[in-house]
Design a protein around this motif. Structure first.
Motif, PDB file in Angstrom:
ATOM      1  N   ALA A  28       0.809  -1.218   0.000  1.00 54.39           N
ATOM      2  CA  ALA A  28       0.000   0.000   0.000  1.00 54.39           C
ATOM      3  C   ALA A  28       0.844   1.270   0.000  1.00 54.39           C
ATOM      4  O   ALA A  28       0.296   2.365  -0.071  1.00 54.39           O
ATOM      5  N   SER A  29       2.166   1.129   0.074  1.00 54.21           N
ATOM      6  CA  SER A  29       3.056   2.292   0.122  1.00 54.21           C
ATOM      7  C   SER A  29       3.289   2.847  -1.273  1.00 54.21           C
ATOM      8  O   SER A  29       3.840   2.148  -2.133  1.00 54.21           O
ATOM      9  N   PRO A  30       2.907   4.084  -1.536  1.00 56.34           N
ATOM     10  CA  PRO A  30       3.117   4.654  -2.872  1.00 56.34           C
ATOM     11  C   PRO A  30       4.566   4.633  -3.332  1.00 56.34           C
ATOM     12  O   PRO A  30       4.836   4.561  -4.538  1.00 56.34           O
ATOM     13  N   LEU A  31       5.509   4.686  -2.398  1.00 55.90           N
ATOM     14  CA  LEU A  31       6.923   4.655  -2.770  1.00 55.90           C
ATOM     15  C   LEU A  31       7.285   3.379  -3.520  1.00 55.90           C
ATOM     16  O   LEU A  31       8.203   3.378  -4.353  1.00 55.90           O
ATOM     17  N   PHE A  32       6.559   2.301  -3.246  1.00 56.77           N
ATOM     18  CA  PHE A  32       6.865   1.016  -3.872  1.00 56.77           C
ATOM     19  C   PHE A  32       5.864   0.630  -4.953  1.00 56.77           C
ATOM     20  O   PHE A  32       5.900  -0.483  -5.471  1.00 56.77           O
ATOM     21  N   MET A  33       4.980   1.538  -5.296  1.00 53.53           N
ATOM     22  CA  MET A  33       3.993   1.277  -6.341  1.00 53.53           C
ATOM     23  C   MET A  33       4.584   1.544  -7.726  1.00 53.53           C
ATOM     24  O   MET A  33       5.613   2.212  -7.855  1.00 53.53           O
ATOM     25  N   PRO A  34       3.933   1.041  -8.766  1.00 55.60           N
ATOM     26  CA  PRO A  34       4.409   1.317 -10.130  1.00 55.60           C
ATOM     27  C   PRO A  34       4.435   2.815 -10.419  1.00 55.60           C
ATOM     28  O   PRO A  34       3.580   3.563  -9.949  1.00 55.60           O
ATOM     29  N   MET A  35       5.419   3.217 -11.185  1.00 59.48           N
ATOM     30  CA  MET A  35       5.518   4.604 -11.635  1.00 59.48           C
ATOM     31  C   MET A  35       5.789   4.604 -13.129  1.00 59.48           C
ATOM     32  O   MET A  35       6.382   3.673 -13.665  1.00 59.48           O
ATOM     33  N   ALA A  36       5.348   5.663 -13.798  1.00 57.98           N
ATOM     34  CA  ALA A  36       5.503   5.737 -15.243  1.00 57.98           C
ATOM     35  C   ALA A  36       5.611   7.187 -15.673  1.00 57.98           C
ATOM     36  O   ALA A  36       5.209   8.107 -14.952  1.00 57.98           O
ATOM     37  N   LYS A  37       6.136   7.389 -16.869  1.00 57.99           N
ATOM     38  CA  LYS A  37       6.374   8.734 -17.388  1.00 57.99           C
ATOM     39  C   LYS A  37       5.094   9.548 -17.511  1.00 57.99           C
ATOM     40  O   LYS A  37       5.121  10.776 -17.419  1.00 57.99           O
ATOM     41  N   ALA A  53      12.665  10.462  -1.417  1.00 62.39           N
ATOM     42  CA  ALA A  53      12.837   9.224  -2.179  1.00 62.39           C
ATOM     43  C   ALA A  53      11.756   9.069  -3.240  1.00 62.39           C
ATOM     44  O   ALA A  53      12.024   8.620  -4.367  1.00 62.39           O
ATOM     45  N   TYR A  54      10.533   9.459  -2.900  1.00 66.80           N
ATOM     46  CA  TYR A  54       9.438   9.397  -3.867  1.00 66.80           C
ATOM     47  C   TYR A  54       9.696  10.363  -5.021  1.00 66.80           C
ATOM     48  O   TYR A  54       9.480  10.031  -6.192  1.00 66.80           O
ATOM     49  N   SER A  55      10.179  11.556  -4.696  1.00 64.61           N
ATOM     50  CA  SER A  55      10.521  12.536  -5.722  1.00 64.61           C
ATOM     51  C   SER A  55      11.559  11.978  -6.691  1.00 64.61           C
ATOM     52  O   SER A  55      11.410  12.069  -7.918  1.00 64.61           O
ATOM     53  N   HIS A  56      12.604  11.366  -6.134  1.00 61.77           N
ATOM     54  CA  HIS A  56      13.661  10.797  -6.976  1.00 61.77           C
ATOM     55  C   HIS A  56      13.126   9.652  -7.837  1.00 61.77           C
ATOM     56  O   HIS A  56      13.511   9.515  -9.017  1.00 61.77           O
ATOM     57  N   ALA A  57      12.251   8.828  -7.279  1.00 59.56           N
ATOM     58  CA  ALA A  57      11.685   7.714  -8.036  1.00 59.56           C
ATOM     59  C   ALA A  57      10.848   8.217  -9.214  1.00 59.56           C
ATOM     60  O   ALA A  57      10.888   7.647 -10.318  1.00 59.56           O
ATOM     61  N   LEU A  58      10.073   9.276  -8.986  1.00 54.41           N
ATOM     62  CA  LEU A  58       9.289   9.863 -10.076  1.00 54.41           C
ATOM     63  C   LEU A  58      10.206  10.403 -11.176  1.00 54.41           C
ATOM     64  O   LEU A  58       9.951  10.203 -12.374  1.00 54.41           O
ATOM     65  N   ILE A  59      11.259  11.095 -10.778  1.00 60.49           N
ATOM     66  CA  ILE A  59      12.199  11.653 -11.760  1.00 60.49           C
ATOM     67  C   ILE A  59      12.824  10.540 -12.585  1.00 60.49           C
ATOM     68  O   ILE A  59      12.956  10.655 -13.822  1.00 60.49           O
ATOM     69  N   GLN A  60      13.206   9.442 -11.934  1.00 55.74           N
ATOM     70  CA  GLN A  60      13.774   8.299 -12.656  1.00 55.74           C
ATOM     71  C   GLN A  60      12.780   7.713 -13.649  1.00 55.74           C
ATOM     72  O   GLN A  60      13.177   7.189 -14.702  1.00 55.74           O
ATOM     73  N   ALA A  61      11.498   7.804 -13.325  1.00 51.33           N
ATOM     74  CA  ALA A  61      10.461   7.288 -14.228  1.00 51.33           C
ATOM     75  C   ALA A  61      10.175   8.250 -15.377  1.00 51.33           C
ATOM     76  O   ALA A  61       9.421   7.901 -16.297  1.00 51.33           O
TER      77      ALA A  61
END
Length: 309
Positions: free
Chosen positions: A231-240, A261-269
């Motif tokens: 249920a943690s958004p940090l570990f959910m799928p992310m996409a461009k 960390a969530y910000s960085h994950a979004l940028i990587q996506a």
């Protein structure tokens, strides 16, 4: 690294820490009614919101229950962007009345329509009830806008638990062609229910929101610890194609590092992200407008600029 508290907040935090110490010594146990009462007390610092041309009570009617909402517009005749506002409160407390000032200020700063959503709360309605209500509002938001004009731009905003809901919706609707979220605004969002980031320990005591209380909140919300990671958004799928994102963090917040960390994950996506940190602030600083007015004013200014960019 532990945050360095702003002098503006030192008196409040000193009083809060003393009260917490006395409560522990007296064996006071956390209960839903206690924490709901505490956020009511905290909200006295939020002040009054601006008068708006249009404020209306409304509701979504589902097959099983009603989801109350409050709709705000600074100019109901003008076609404005729509913002769905999900309040914070650990998935257990908070409501659209406590957050009325924030909804009003977002509507004014962003020159937009705001729909404040009264999603169901734990422990009476554990996960995923609140997320389901929020998704229903997202999918059917136009149903409650009969009294105002609006355009096609759709934005979601949430602080803390409301930020968790917003980020969850952003991931859940990646492949949903019927729902297009243009932007999301996250204010110290809760995105890691496993509490695996360093700031949970570094800022987890002495800054109002404490790790011990977070654990209690999450246990009450999930009632099944196995759900925490999925249920943690940090570990959910992310996409461009996820929404362009604005994130606010607070330097003395236990949630600081997970937001980053969530910000960085979004940028990587491949998502466009803007992040701003208020280093001396604590979690829930937006409820303390009368104490940290300049930081709150700056937050609203950036929200308004982001909505209209």
């Amino acid at each position: 690294m532990r945050g360095t508290l702003s002098d503006k907040l030192s008196g409040l935090i000193e009083q809060a820490n003393l009260a917490a110490k006395e409560a522990k010594e007296n064996g006071v146990q956390l209960t839903p009614s206690l924490v709901r009462g505490n956020i009511e007390k905290l909200s006295v610092f939020i002040g009054e919101g601006p008068e708006l041309a249009f404020v209306q009570e409304n509701a979504f009617v589902t097959d099983t229950h009603i989801i109350p909402v409050r709709v705000y517009s600074p100019d109901p005749e003008q076609a404005l962007p729509v913002v769905l506002h999900y309040h914070g409160g650990g998935h257990m407390c908070g409501n659209i009345d406590i957050y009325d000032t924030i909804s009003r200020k977002i509507a004014q700063a962003g020159h937009c329509v705001v729909i404040a959503v009264e999603y169901r709360l734990a422990p009476e309605f554990p996960y995923p009830a609140g997320v389901e209500d929020s998704q229903y509002a997202l999918a059917n938001y136009q149903d409650v806008l009969s009294g105002v004009n609006f355009n096609e731009q759709l934005i979601i905003v949430g602080d803390s638990a409301g930020g968790a809901i917003a980020t969850t919706l952003a991931s859940d609707n990646i492949d949903n062609s019927a729902v297009k979220i243009d932007k999301q605004i996250l204010i110290y969002p809760s995105v890691d229910y496993t509490m695996s980031c360093a700031s949970t320990e570094e800022n987890g005591t002495g800054f109002l929101l404490e790790k011990e209380k977070m654990i209690w909140y999450f246990n009450s919300y999930f009632q099944d610890e196995d759900l925490a990671k999925q249920a943690s958004p940090l570990f959910m799928p992310m996409a461009k194609n996820m929404p362009q994102t604005l994130i606010f963090t607070a330097g003395c917040d236990p949630l600081r590092d997970e937001s980053t960390a969530y910000s960085h994950a979004l940028i990587q996506a491949g998502v466009k992200v803007k992040q701003h940190s208020f280093e001396g602030m604590i979690h829930a600083y937006m409820l303390l407008d009368s104490i940290v007015k300049s930081e709150c004013d700056e937050t609203y200014q950036m929200i308004g600029e982001f909505i209209n960019s």
